[in-house]
Each structure stands twice: as structure tokens, then as C-alpha cells.
Design a protein around this motif. Structure first.
Motif, PDB file in Angstrom:
ATOM      1  N   HIS A  83      58.037  17.986  47.583  1.00  0.00           N
ATOM      2  CA  HIS A  83      56.601  18.172  47.838  1.00  0.00           C
ATOM      3  C   HIS A  83      56.379  19.074  49.044  1.00  0.00           C
ATOM      4  O   HIS A  83      55.475  19.904  49.059  1.00  0.00           O
ATOM      5  CB  HIS A  83      55.936  16.820  48.064  1.00  0.00           C
ATOM      6  CG  HIS A  83      55.695  16.055  46.799  1.00  0.00           C
ATOM      7  ND1 HIS A  83      55.376  14.717  46.779  1.00  0.00           N
ATOM      8  CD2 HIS A  83      55.738  16.431  45.495  1.00  0.00           C
ATOM      9  CE1 HIS A  83      55.211  14.310  45.526  1.00  0.00           C
ATOM     10  NE2 HIS A  83      55.441  15.337  44.729  1.00  0.00           N
ATOM     11  N   HIS A 112      55.495   8.210  45.422  1.00  0.00           N
ATOM     12  CA  HIS A 112      54.785   9.366  45.973  1.00  0.00           C
ATOM     13  C   HIS A 112      53.925  10.031  44.895  1.00  0.00           C
ATOM     14  O   HIS A 112      53.854  11.263  44.815  1.00  0.00           O
ATOM     15  CB  HIS A 112      55.768  10.376  46.579  1.00  0.00           C
ATOM     16  CG  HIS A 112      56.477   9.867  47.794  1.00  0.00           C
ATOM     17  ND1 HIS A 112      55.835   9.543  48.961  1.00  0.00           N
ATOM     18  CD2 HIS A 112      57.794   9.605  48.018  1.00  0.00           C
ATOM     19  CE1 HIS A 112      56.719   9.111  49.851  1.00  0.00           C
ATOM     20  NE2 HIS A 112      57.915   9.136  49.299  1.00  0.00           N
ATOM     21  N   ASP A 132      46.412  21.293  50.987  1.00  0.00           N
ATOM     22  CA  ASP A 132      47.005  21.197  49.652  1.00  0.00           C
ATOM     23  C   ASP A 132      46.080  21.770  48.586  1.00  0.00           C
ATOM     24  O   ASP A 132      46.528  22.462  47.660  1.00  0.00           O
ATOM     25  CB  ASP A 132      47.320  19.735  49.328  1.00  0.00           C
ATOM     26  CG  ASP A 132      48.537  19.239  50.073  1.00  0.00           C
ATOM     27  OD1 ASP A 132      49.273  20.079  50.618  1.00  0.00           O
ATOM     28  OD2 ASP A 132      48.752  18.017  50.117  1.00  0.00           O
ATOM     29  N   LYS A 180      58.050  21.147  41.303  1.00  0.00           N
ATOM     30  CA  LYS A 180      57.003  20.146  41.078  1.00  0.00           C
ATOM     31  C   LYS A 180      57.614  19.003  40.269  1.00  0.00           C
ATOM     32  O   LYS A 180      57.980  19.176  39.109  1.00  0.00           O
ATOM     33  CB  LYS A 180      55.826  20.750  40.328  1.00  0.00           C
ATOM     34  CG  LYS A 180      54.714  19.735  40.007  1.00  0.00           C
ATOM     35  CD  LYS A 180      53.574  20.402  39.264  1.00  0.00           C
ATOM     36  CE  LYS A 180      52.518  19.368  38.868  1.00  0.00           C
ATOM     37  NZ  LYS A 180      51.928  18.694  40.044  1.00  0.00           N
ATOM     38  N   ARG A 201      60.019  13.578  48.069  1.00  0.00           N
ATOM     39  CA  ARG A 201      59.240  13.839  49.274  1.00  0.00           C
ATOM     40  C   ARG A 201      59.532  15.244  49.819  1.00  0.00           C
ATOM     41  O   ARG A 201      58.634  15.993  50.179  1.00  0.00           O
ATOM     42  CB  ARG A 201      59.563  12.789  50.334  1.00  0.00           C
ATOM     43  CG  ARG A 201      58.618  12.831  51.524  1.00  0.00           C
ATOM     44  CD  ARG A 201      59.154  12.063  52.706  1.00  0.00           C
ATOM     45  NE  ARG A 201      59.737  10.779  52.322  1.00  0.00           N
ATOM     46  CZ  ARG A 201      60.641  10.153  53.083  1.00  0.00           C
ATOM     47  NH1 ARG A 201      61.075  10.716  54.192  1.00  0.00           N
ATOM     48  NH2 ARG A 201      61.125   8.999  52.714  1.00  0.00           N
TER      49      ARG A 201
END
Length: 623
Positions: free
Chosen positions: A163, A186, A132, A169, A160
Motif C-alpha cells: 500500500h 488492511h 490517497d 494493488k 501494508r
């Protein structure tokens, strides 16, 4: 050799993961042993074979190697913990069989799963963090900042998946549940209520809004969409809950808000057991099966396990499209698609002899009000005489049930189409009095997005830049979705004993102006600024609003809250048959004045002018 190389390349990452995990199993056992034993524990001993084999089999069985380290998350850690716990049980059982646990400290068995969880979970999380951080800058530049409306289960699944995909985003959630304020899902914070969408969207620099409220009611969805429109940001939504439950969509699929999301009603609760019992293993014929209602009936019927489904339609293209879809989606159902006219007695006899149906759904009809207004011959021939031809043939062939799909325009008809559908209802009521076949009539209003309806017309007008044409500012219509209408038709079929006339609860009527305005807004335009709405005046035979029951039809509720039963007005079978014979002769002679006269005689309430309607109990506002 090349195939072998590809196979090795394909499995290599998995092999590396297995080797890593077995190494960690060995290391966890050694660490646990050395923590519990004061003496030096050797790096290898006989019990390690049992530990590796038992733990490896448990990990394989629990699916630990199906996930990717790149997307390691809490569910993966839970899977590791579960595998370590069950693995410890397997190791214990194996060591009991091997040596009755001689020389093995019980403390080792207690420490081992916790050490194993740390040794397996830490590398996975570190690898994901490294990935990431390595690609985060590139991804963030390409990601679109979105604000999610709805912090429930659908919102959690959505964020989820966002991501993982890296296209969007999530910068925050909005939810009307005050208990969620300040919470993080999250890592994404719940920032406030949905009514603050405009202010919060500006504060967090959101570029798009995502609606994640699949269970929203009509009124709730309309409110949310109005707030989104006021923000002047583009917005998308997850599918409705019923589409997810029926497997047509998933929560992670984003789509534009459709008019069905605003006008579609609450999901209908059906007695699927009774419907399945009535259809499973049966031979079914659907006339007009290529049309909007007919094709959806075919889909619903096919998935309920019928033995054979026969589709009759006059449109070659509609029949082809229907056949391709049904054969692809339901390969286990015997499907026959026949091109033909339901008003042709020879065609009907041939189809009934070939298909030997036990249930017939008669959806074939002409329904376009303005066109039929000057085409009385075609309206009577196709809507009335074809129904009579088919009904007679079904009685001769001992068909168990005959379901006529009728229309709310048959009540106090102001147009030829409605009058012809009312006469068709009389045909079925008459046949029910003298035959063992169960004749059931189901009456309902407009369906959203059906072929030739106002929705596709408005959509085309908006696509072309307008104007959108509405006949009258106060005109209203009942609307339901095509799947809901067909499901209620199937439910009504199970309720009928013969001769009943059922009407579907259509909910609240919708102003066509409101429909036009919402469709313009959903297209990203502003009504009367970007797209004009003009009023053209009521067309011949068009009423301001439709009705469900005639004043002389007493009605009552059935066992299903969305289906009403009308007490049909009496009809003389002995007088009806000669009239139908006269209509057949007039049709062959193209005697339109004669057909007009017969239509007026048998549907005396037919008045070709705009009219007013009555209000049903389920349409009143109860205070």
C-alpha cells in the motif's frame, strides 16, 4: 547562508507539525476546561505553560514526530493515545508541583486525553485520505493487481508495504485457515483457500501471485509452487523465515522462487551457545576458504566473535572475493587471507607460524568427479597428501582441533574423487590415535548451488534455451543448502572428542530429473516443450545414488538429531605412513599407475563402476 536555508527547508515540515500539535494541546485543554467549568474559562492561564511543556516533551519522547502524515495509520493513532495518556500523567505531576491542583477540576484531567486524541488523530487521517484520493487514480493505473497467498503475519506486513509503495494493488488473500475466510486485513479480503488460486485469480483479474508463507515446509512450498504454476501467472515469494531471523532479508522483499525454496530443508536447530563457546576468542584457519563451503564457513565463523580468522586458498580470484566480503562485513575481526597451496609444506608451516591457529577447518579439496577420474595424481596429491601435510604440521604446532570436510562419495567410492576423500579420512583417523590434536571428520553430500555443481550447470543450460542434460532418469542425490551444511559442520566440531567420523542427516534423496524440471518451471518454461531434457548416460565413476555409511561402519545418533556418529573401521598407523611416503614419491614422479595401485590397496571397496546404496533409518518411510 545557503546551508542555513537548506537546514530550515529540511526541518520546516517537522516544525509545522510541532506547532500544530502544541496548538491542539492548548485547544484540548481549553475545551476540556470549558466542558467541566460553568464559568467562562480564559483563553490563557499559568497552568497552560505546564501543560504545553509536559505534553510536548512526552510527544517528543514517544517518537510522534518520526512518522509522516502521508502514511498515518493505526500504529500512529496508538502512539498518539499513548502520548496523550503519559502526557496527562506528566501534566498532573507538573500541576501538583506548581499549585497542588488548586483550581483544576479532576474532570478536566479525565477529558483532556480523549479530546487530544481526536484533535491530533483526525487531521492526520484526513490528510492521508486527501492524499490517497488525490493521487489514487494515477497510482491505480500504474499498480499491478496481485493476489497474496498466506494471510499470516508475513502477509499482513507485505500488504501494508505494498500500500505504501504503490507499485502493486492487493486484491485479495488466499489462506488454508478456514477461520480467516471473509476476514479483511488492511481492507483486503481473504477470499478462499490456496488450492483455489487459479479460479480466484481469474475472478479478481490478478496479474501476479505473491507467496507470503516464509515458514512453509519443503512439501508445502512445492505444493504452493505447483498451484501457482498451474495458474500460468507470474509469481514471487517473500524470503524464508531463517533469512528474516538472521537479518539477511525482510518480509517485504520480493524475490523469484529459487530451487533452494523447494529443496532446502527445515531450519536446523543448533546449540549456538556451545558453538560460540568453542569459537569465541579463538584463532581459526580455514583452508579452501574461497570455495563454496569454505567461504560460508568463514562467514559463520567470523560472526561468532573469533579473535583471528586466517583464510588459505589457491585461487587468487576466490581469495580476493572472500577477503573483500569478510573485511566489509566483519571489520572488528582480524582477517588474514593468504594465497597458497595447502599441499606445500613450506606454505603450511609459514601459515601456521603466522596465524598460530587453535582450530583448523580443512575444506580445501578437488571435488569434480569426471575431471578427477583421469587425474588420479592430482586427486591423491591434493586430497590425500595435502591433508597429511597439513595434519602433521598441526600436530607439531599443537593445534587443538582439526576438522576434515569429507564427502558421501567416500562411502563405497565408485570414482577417484571419492576414493581419495576416503583415504584422507583414514589419514585423520590415524593421526587421531597418536596425537593430542582432536581430529574430527564430517561427511555430507551435495550442497545446492555450489561452484561446479549441477544447479549452476542447469541454470546456464536453461538460460541458453536448453537442452538440459541429465545422466540417467533414475539418478538421485542428497542435497542441503550451503549455510545448513556449514552450521552442522560447526556443530559436529563441538561434539567431537577426537577420532570421530560424523555424517550429516541429508534427508530424502532428490531425483536429478525432478531438480531439472523444477528449475525449468521456475524459469517460466515448460519441461520437454520449451526446454528439452536429454539423458546422456552415467559417466565413468558415477553411481545412481550415494550412501552415507559403509556396511561395516556401525552408526548411532548423537545429541544432535541431524548428526550421526560412525564407528570407524580400524586403521594401522604404522602401515599408513609408509604408504603415504610411497604416494608422495609416486606423485613427484607422476606415476599414475603406482598411485592407482596404492589407492586400491588403501580403499579396497573402491570399484570404478555404477553401484547401489544402502538405506539409513532416517531415509525410510515409517508407516
Amino acid at each position: 547562508m545557503r546551508t542555513l536555508g537548506r537546514w530550515v527547508a529540511l526541518i520546516h515540515p517537522r516544525v509545522a507539525v510541532v506547532i500544530h500539535d502544541l496548538t491542539m494541546v492548548w485547544l484540548a485543554w481549553i475545551i476540556a476546561s470549558r466542558l467541566r467549568e460553568p464559568r467562562m474559562v480564559p483563553w490563557w492561564s499559568d497552568e497552560l505553560w505546564v501543560v504545553l511543556i509536559a505534553q510536548g516533551l512526552v510527544f517528543w519522547r514517544t517518537g510522534l514526530y518520526r512518522g509522516l502524515w502521508r502514511f498515518a495509520s493505526l500504529p500512529d493513532l496508538w502512539n498518539i493515545a499513548r502520548g496523550a495518556a503519559f502526557g496527562t500523567l506528566g501534566v498532573t505531576l507538573g500541576l501538583v508541583l506548581l499549585s497542588r491542583l488548586e483550581g483544576i477540576s479532576r474532570g478536566v484531567l479525565a477529558l483532556y486525553p480523549f479530546i487530544l486524541l481526536v484533535l491530533l488523530g483526525t487531521p492526520r487521517m484526513m490528510y492521508r485520505y486527501w492524499k490517497d484520493s488525490r493521487y489514487g487514480g494515477v497510482r491505480e493505473a500504474a499498480e499491478r493487481r496481485v493476489l497474496i497467498l498466506g494471510a499470516g503475519r508475513a502477509g499482513e506486513i507485505l500488504v501494508r508495504d505494498l500500500h505504501r509503495e504503490g507499485r502493486f494493488k492487493a486484491v485479495g488473500f488466499l489462506d488454508d485457515n478456514r477461520a480467516l475466510r471473509g476476514a479483511r486485513i488492511h481492507g483486503v479480503p481473504v477470499l478462499g483457500g490456496i488450492d483455489k488460486v487459479r479460479e480466484i485469480a481469474n475472478e479478481v483479474a490478478a496479474e501476479m501471485l505473491l507467496i507470503a508463507i516464509p515458514g512453509a515446509s519443503n512439501a508445502q512450498m512445492q505444493r504452493v509452487v505447483e498451484l501457482c504454476e498451474a495458474s500460468e501467472l507470474p509469481f514471487r515469494t517473500v524470503p524464508r523465515l531463517r533469512d528474516v531471523v538472521e537479518g539477511r532479508s525482510s518480509f517485504a522483499e520480493l524475490k523469484e522462487v529459487a530451487i533452494e525454496d523447494l529443496l532446502g530443508r527445515e531450519p536446523v536447530e543448533l546449540d549456538w551457545s556451545a558453538i560460540r563457546l568453542a569459537l569465541a576468542g579463538k584463532r581459526v584457519l580455514v583452508t579452501g576458504g574461497g570455495g563454496s563451503i569454505g567461504s560460508e564457513l568463514c562467514r559463520q565463523i567470523a560472526r561468532l566473535g573469533v579473535e583471528r580468522l586466517t583464510v588459505l586458498d589457491l585461487s587468487e580470484y576466490n581469495l580476493y572475493r572472500c577477503e573483500q566480503e569478510l573485511r566489509g562485513a566483519y571489520p572488528d575481526v582480524l582477517i588474514d587471507c593468504i594465497l597458497g597451496d595447502v599441499g606445500d609444506a613450506a606454505t603450511v608451516d609459514h601459515v601456521l607460524e603466522l596465524a598460530r591457529p587453535q582450530l583448523v577447518f580443512h575444506a580445501a579439496a578437488f571435488k569434480h568427479v569426471p575431471i578427477l577420474q583421469n587425474q588420479v595424481r592430482e586427486a591423491v596429491r591434493n586430497n590425500v597428501l595435502s591433508t597429511y601435510t597439513l595434519a602433521q604440521a598441526c600436530v607439531r604446532r599443537d593445534v587443538e582441533s582439526f576438522v576434515l570436510v569429507s564427502s558421501d562419495k567416500a562411502v563405497n567410492p565408485a570414482n577417484v574423487m571419492g576414493a581419495s576423500k576416503r583415504w584422507a579420512e583414514l589419514v585423520c583417523q590415524s593421526m587421531a590415535q597418536t596425537s593430542p590434536t582432536r581430529f574430527v571428520t564430517v561427511r555430507f553430500g551435495n550442497v545446492l548451488d555450489s561452484a561446479g555443481s549441477v544447479v549452476p550447470l542447469f541454470r546456464e543450460q536453461i538460460r541458453n534455451g536448453g537442452p538440459v542434460t541429465v545422466t540417467h532418469p533414475e539418478i538421485t542425490r542428497y542435497f542441503m543448502t550451503i549455510p545448513e551444511a556449514c552450521q552442522l559442520i560447526l556443530q559436529a566440531m563441538t561434539l567431537g572428542q577426537g577420532g570421530e567420523l560424523f555424517a550429516l542427516d541429508m534427508g530424502e534423496p532428490v531425483k536429478i530429473r525432478y531438480l531439472a524440471e523444477q528449475m525449468i518451471r521456475l524459469g517460466g518454461k515448460v519441461p520437454d516443450r520449451d526446454i528439452a531434457i536429454i539423458y546422456t548416460g552415467l559417466r565413468p565413476g558415477e553411481k545412481l545414488f550415494e550412501e552415507i555409511f559403509h556396511a561395516q561402519e556401525s552408526y548411532s545418533q548423537t545429541s544432535h538429531p541431524k548428526i550421526w556418529l560412525a564407528q570407524s573401521r580400524p586403521v594401522s598407523s604404522t602401515a599408513l605412513e609408509p604408504a603415504l611416503q610411497q604416494a608422495a614419491v609416486a606423485s613427484r614422479k607422476f606415476d599414475q599407475p603406482g598411485l592407482d595401485k596404492l589407492l586400491a590397496e588403501w580403499v579396497p571397496e573402491y570399484r570404478p563402476a555404477a553401484g547401489e546404496g544402502t538405506v539409513l533409518p532416517f531415509q525410510r518411510n515409517v508407516s
